[in-house]
Design a protein around this motif. Structure first.
Motif, PDB file in Angstrom:
ATOM      1  N   MET A 107      10.200 -11.091   2.875  1.00 53.20           N
ATOM      2  CA  MET A 107      11.647 -10.996   2.691  1.00 53.20           C
ATOM      3  C   MET A 107      12.045 -11.248   1.229  1.00 53.20           C
ATOM      4  SD  MET A 107      14.245 -12.676   5.417  1.00 53.20           S
ATOM      5  CE  MET A 107      14.836 -14.047   4.470  1.00 53.20           C
ATOM      6  N   ASN A 108      11.302 -12.101   0.527  1.00 52.60           N
ATOM      7  CA  ASN A 108      11.602 -12.448  -0.869  1.00 52.60           C
ATOM      8  C   ASN A 108      10.644 -11.787  -1.845  1.00 52.60           C
ATOM      9  OD1 ASN A 108      12.998 -14.217   0.731  1.00 52.60           O
ATOM     10  ND2 ASN A 108      12.184 -16.065  -0.181  1.00 52.60           N
ATOM     11  N   PHE A 109       9.739 -10.970  -1.367  1.00 53.01           N
ATOM     12  CA  PHE A 109       8.637 -10.493  -2.191  1.00 53.01           C
ATOM     13  C   PHE A 109       9.103  -9.719  -3.419  1.00 53.01           C
ATOM     14  CE2 PHE A 109       4.913  -7.923  -3.285  1.00 53.01           C
ATOM     15  CZ  PHE A 109       3.977  -8.934  -3.394  1.00 53.01           C
ATOM     16  N   SER A 110      10.077  -8.846  -3.254  1.00 55.80           N
ATOM     17  CA  SER A 110      10.513  -8.035  -4.405  1.00 55.80           C
ATOM     18  C   SER A 110      11.067  -8.904  -5.528  1.00 55.80           C
ATOM     19  CB  SER A 110      11.535  -6.983  -3.976  1.00 55.80           C
ATOM     20  OG  SER A 110      12.684  -7.604  -3.458  1.00 55.80           O
ATOM     21  N   MET A 111      11.657 -10.044  -5.188  1.00 51.01           N
ATOM     22  CA  MET A 111      12.219 -10.934  -6.212  1.00 51.01           C
ATOM     23  C   MET A 111      11.147 -11.826  -6.836  1.00 51.01           C
ATOM     24  SD  MET A 111      15.816 -12.105  -4.461  1.00 51.01           S
ATOM     25  CE  MET A 111      15.020 -12.738  -3.000  1.00 51.01           C
ATOM     26  N   LYS A 112      10.103 -12.155  -6.080  1.00 52.47           N
ATOM     27  CA  LYS A 112       9.128 -13.141  -6.554  1.00 52.47           C
ATOM     28  C   LYS A 112       7.782 -12.557  -6.974  1.00 52.47           C
ATOM     29  CE  LYS A 112      11.166 -17.026  -4.224  1.00 52.47           C
ATOM     30  NZ  LYS A 112      10.934 -18.294  -3.599  1.00 52.47           N
ATOM     31  N   MET A 113       7.577 -11.259  -6.762  1.00 53.25           N
ATOM     32  CA  MET A 113       6.254 -10.700  -7.067  1.00 53.25           C
ATOM     33  C   MET A 113       5.937 -10.733  -8.563  1.00 53.25           C
ATOM     34  SD  MET A 113       6.605  -6.650  -6.416  1.00 53.25           S
ATOM     35  CE  MET A 113       7.910  -5.699  -7.138  1.00 53.25           C
ATOM     36  N   ASN A 114       6.949 -10.789  -9.405  1.00 52.91           N
ATOM     37  CA  ASN A 114       6.704 -10.838 -10.852  1.00 52.91           C
ATOM     38  C   ASN A 114       6.071 -12.156 -11.291  1.00 52.91           C
ATOM     39  OD1 ASN A 114       7.663  -8.249 -11.275  1.00 52.91           O
ATOM     40  ND2 ASN A 114       9.773  -8.947 -11.515  1.00 52.91           N
ATOM     41  N   SER A 115       6.043 -13.149 -10.412  1.00 50.58           N
ATOM     42  CA  SER A 115       5.381 -14.415 -10.737  1.00 50.58           C
ATOM     43  C   SER A 115       3.859 -14.287 -10.613  1.00 50.58           C
ATOM     44  CB  SER A 115       5.896 -15.541  -9.840  1.00 50.58           C
ATOM     45  OG  SER A 115       5.519 -15.307  -8.497  1.00 50.58           O
ATOM     46  N   LEU A 116       3.393 -13.179 -10.060  1.00 50.54           N
ATOM     47  CA  LEU A 116       1.958 -12.942  -9.939  1.00 50.54           C
ATOM     48  C   LEU A 116       1.423 -12.377 -11.253  1.00 50.54           C
ATOM     49  CD1 LEU A 116       1.988 -11.334  -6.397  1.00 50.54           C
ATOM     50  CD2 LEU A 116       1.136 -13.600  -6.990  1.00 50.54           C
ATOM     51  N   ARG A 117       0.213 -12.785 -11.599  1.00 52.87           N
ATOM     52  CA  ARG A 117      -0.416 -12.332 -12.842  1.00 52.87           C
ATOM     53  C   ARG A 117      -1.017 -10.946 -12.655  1.00 52.87           C
ATOM     54  NH1 ARG A 117      -4.155 -17.206 -14.859  1.00 52.87           N
ATOM     55  NH2 ARG A 117      -4.977 -15.443 -16.029  1.00 52.87           N
ATOM     56  N   MET A 159       4.589  -1.943  -3.439  1.00 54.03           N
ATOM     57  CA  MET A 159       5.585  -2.506  -4.354  1.00 54.03           C
ATOM     58  C   MET A 159       4.910  -2.985  -5.645  1.00 54.03           C
ATOM     59  SD  MET A 159       7.789  -4.592  -1.492  1.00 54.03           S
ATOM     60  CE  MET A 159       8.988  -5.343  -2.564  1.00 54.03           C
ATOM     61  N   LEU A 160       3.771  -3.648  -5.497  1.00 55.57           N
ATOM     62  CA  LEU A 160       3.037  -4.134  -6.670  1.00 55.57           C
ATOM     63  C   LEU A 160       2.559  -2.970  -7.542  1.00 55.57           C
ATOM     64  CD1 LEU A 160       0.980  -6.974  -4.964  1.00 55.57           C
ATOM     65  CD2 LEU A 160       2.694  -7.296  -6.765  1.00 55.57           C
ATOM     66  N   ARG A 161       2.028  -1.935  -6.922  1.00 49.31           N
ATOM     67  CA  ARG A 161       1.568  -0.754  -7.664  1.00 49.31           C
ATOM     68  C   ARG A 161       2.698  -0.168  -8.510  1.00 49.31           C
ATOM     69  NH1 ARG A 161      -3.494  -0.325  -8.144  1.00 49.31           N
ATOM     70  NH2 ARG A 161      -4.700  -0.102  -6.299  1.00 49.31           N
ATOM     71  N   LYS A 162       3.885  -0.085  -7.919  1.00 45.83           N
ATOM     72  CA  LYS A 162       5.034   0.476  -8.653  1.00 45.83           C
ATOM     73  C   LYS A 162       5.392  -0.369  -9.868  1.00 45.83           C
ATOM     74  CE  LYS A 162       7.184   2.946  -4.846  1.00 45.83           C
ATOM     75  NZ  LYS A 162       8.293   2.999  -3.895  1.00 45.83           N
ATOM     76  N   GLN A 163       5.034  -1.657  -9.843  1.00 46.83           N
ATOM     77  CA  GLN A 163       5.320  -2.554 -10.961  1.00 46.83           C
ATOM     78  C   GLN A 163       4.143  -2.660 -11.938  1.00 46.83           C
ATOM     79  OE1 GLN A 163       8.324  -3.942 -11.638  1.00 46.83           O
ATOM     80  NE2 GLN A 163       8.997  -2.687  -9.911  1.00 46.83           N
ATOM     81  N   GLY A 164       3.106  -1.860 -11.733  1.00 47.87           N
ATOM     82  CA  GLY A 164       2.001  -1.824 -12.675  1.00 47.87           C
ATOM     83  C   GLY A 164       0.793  -2.688 -12.338  1.00 47.87           C
ATOM     84  N   ASN A 211      -0.682   5.141   1.254  1.00 48.33           N
ATOM     85  CA  ASN A 211      -0.791   3.706   1.532  1.00 48.33           C
ATOM     86  C   ASN A 211      -2.209   3.214   1.297  1.00 48.33           C
ATOM     87  OD1 ASN A 211       1.872   3.398   2.219  1.00 48.33           O
ATOM     88  ND2 ASN A 211       1.524   3.603   4.411  1.00 48.33           N
ATOM     89  N   MET A 212      -3.200   3.996   1.707  1.00 48.05           N
ATOM     90  CA  MET A 212      -4.583   3.582   1.548  1.00 48.05           C
ATOM     91  C   MET A 212      -4.960   3.488   0.070  1.00 48.05           C
ATOM     92  SD  MET A 212      -6.297   5.581   4.795  1.00 48.05           S
ATOM     93  CE  MET A 212      -7.729   6.003   3.873  1.00 48.05           C
ATOM     94  N   LYS A 213      -4.344   4.302  -0.785  1.00 48.85           N
ATOM     95  CA  LYS A 213      -4.648   4.248  -2.216  1.00 48.85           C
ATOM     96  C   LYS A 213      -4.037   3.019  -2.871  1.00 48.85           C
ATOM     97  CE  LYS A 213      -3.799   8.732  -3.511  1.00 48.85           C
ATOM     98  NZ  LYS A 213      -3.582   9.746  -4.524  1.00 48.85           N
ATOM     99  N   SER A 214      -3.007   2.454  -2.278  1.00 49.64           N
ATOM    100  CA  SER A 214      -2.320   1.298  -2.859  1.00 49.64           C
ATOM    101  C   SER A 214      -3.149   0.033  -2.782  1.00 49.64           C
ATOM    102  CB  SER A 214      -0.994   1.043  -2.131  1.00 49.64           C
ATOM    103  OG  SER A 214      -0.126   2.117  -2.308  1.00 49.64           O
ATOM    104  N   VAL A 215      -3.982  -0.069  -1.767  1.00 50.61           N
ATOM    105  CA  VAL A 215      -4.671  -1.328  -1.514  1.00 50.61           C
ATOM    106  C   VAL A 215      -6.014  -1.064  -0.838  1.00 50.61           C
ATOM    107  CG1 VAL A 215      -3.502  -1.659   0.707  1.00 50.61           C
ATOM    108  CG2 VAL A 215      -4.367  -3.630  -0.511  1.00 50.61           C
ATOM    109  N   LYS A 216      -6.996  -1.875  -1.189  1.00 51.81           N
ATOM    110  CA  LYS A 216      -8.308  -1.779  -0.543  1.00 51.81           C
ATOM    111  C   LYS A 216      -8.395  -2.882   0.512  1.00 51.81           C
ATOM    112  CE  LYS A 216     -13.267  -1.703  -1.627  1.00 51.81           C
ATOM    113  NZ  LYS A 216     -13.725  -2.211  -0.379  1.00 51.81           N
ATOM    114  N   ALA A 217      -8.699  -2.496   1.740  1.00 50.58           N
ATOM    115  CA  ALA A 217      -8.827  -3.462   2.827  1.00 50.58           C
ATOM    116  C   ALA A 217     -10.206  -4.110   2.777  1.00 50.58           C
ATOM    117  CB  ALA A 217      -8.618  -2.776   4.171  1.00 50.58           C
ATOM    118  N   LEU A 218     -10.229  -5.435   2.827  1.00 49.75           N
ATOM    119  CA  LEU A 218     -11.480  -6.193   2.780  1.00 49.75           C
ATOM    120  C   LEU A 218     -11.751  -6.850   4.128  1.00 49.75           C
ATOM    121  CD1 LEU A 218     -10.963  -8.124  -0.599  1.00 49.75           C
ATOM    122  CD2 LEU A 218     -12.221  -5.994  -0.246  1.00 49.75           C
ATOM    123  N   SER A 219     -13.011  -6.881   4.501  1.00 53.49           N
ATOM    124  CA  SER A 219     -13.402  -7.635   5.698  1.00 53.49           C
ATOM    125  C   SER A 219     -13.235  -9.127   5.386  1.00 53.49           C
ATOM    126  CB  SER A 219     -14.865  -7.348   6.047  1.00 53.49           C
ATOM    127  OG  SER A 219     -15.719  -7.906   5.059  1.00 53.49           O
TER     128      SER A 219
END
Length: 136
Positions: A77-87, A108-113, A33-41
């Motif tokens: 709840m809708n993220f898996s359907m709408k995350m592809n709208s992100l650049r 989820m985003l990491r799995k999509q590249g 999980n920690m490798k998937s995302v960097k936590a920012l202050s």
């Protein structure tokens, strides 16, 4: 009596092995999980907010009650359907109430590249910056 004492030791040994395996699984999952995302202050999060895609993962009602200025609402709840709208060519800054949903969304985003993914440490609960609200 000797046989019974041996069975108790075997039972405890099995329980200890199971506990060790569970702890190892939790640690490996946490590291993944920690490798998937960097936590920012909050300060780090604020620095580049105008140059990134800020995503609020909370439900619409909570988003409307108050959200970080410039954030886009994509409820988990809708993220898996709408995350592809992100650049994929722009960093993504995620946040939710306390940070838990952000980790799931990042995986989820990491799995999509997607690769440039960050989250607000501790979520909006600790946010002291400006917020926008439909109530105001």
């Amino acid at each position: 009596m000797n046989l019974r004492g041996g069975q108790e030791v075997d039972t405890w040994l099995i329980i200890l092995i199971i506990l060790a395996v569970l702890i190892a699984i939790l640690l490996i999952n946490g590291l993944r999980n920690m490798k998937s995302v960097k936590a920012l202050s909050e300060d780090e999060f604020k620095q580049n907010m105008r140059k990134v895609q800020v995503v609020d993962l909370r439900e619409k009602e909570k988003f409307e009650h108050g959200h970080i200025i410039g954030a886009r609402n994509i409820p988990m709840m809708n993220f898996s359907m709408k995350m592809n709208s992100l650049r994929k060519d722009k960093p993504i800054y995620l946040y939710d109430q306390n940070g838990r949903l952000s980790i799931r969304a990042a995986r989820m985003l990491r799995k999509q590249g997607y690769t440039d993914i960050y989250m607000l440490k501790n979520g909006i609960n600790k946010w002291t910056g400006k917020i926008k609200s439909k109530n105001k």
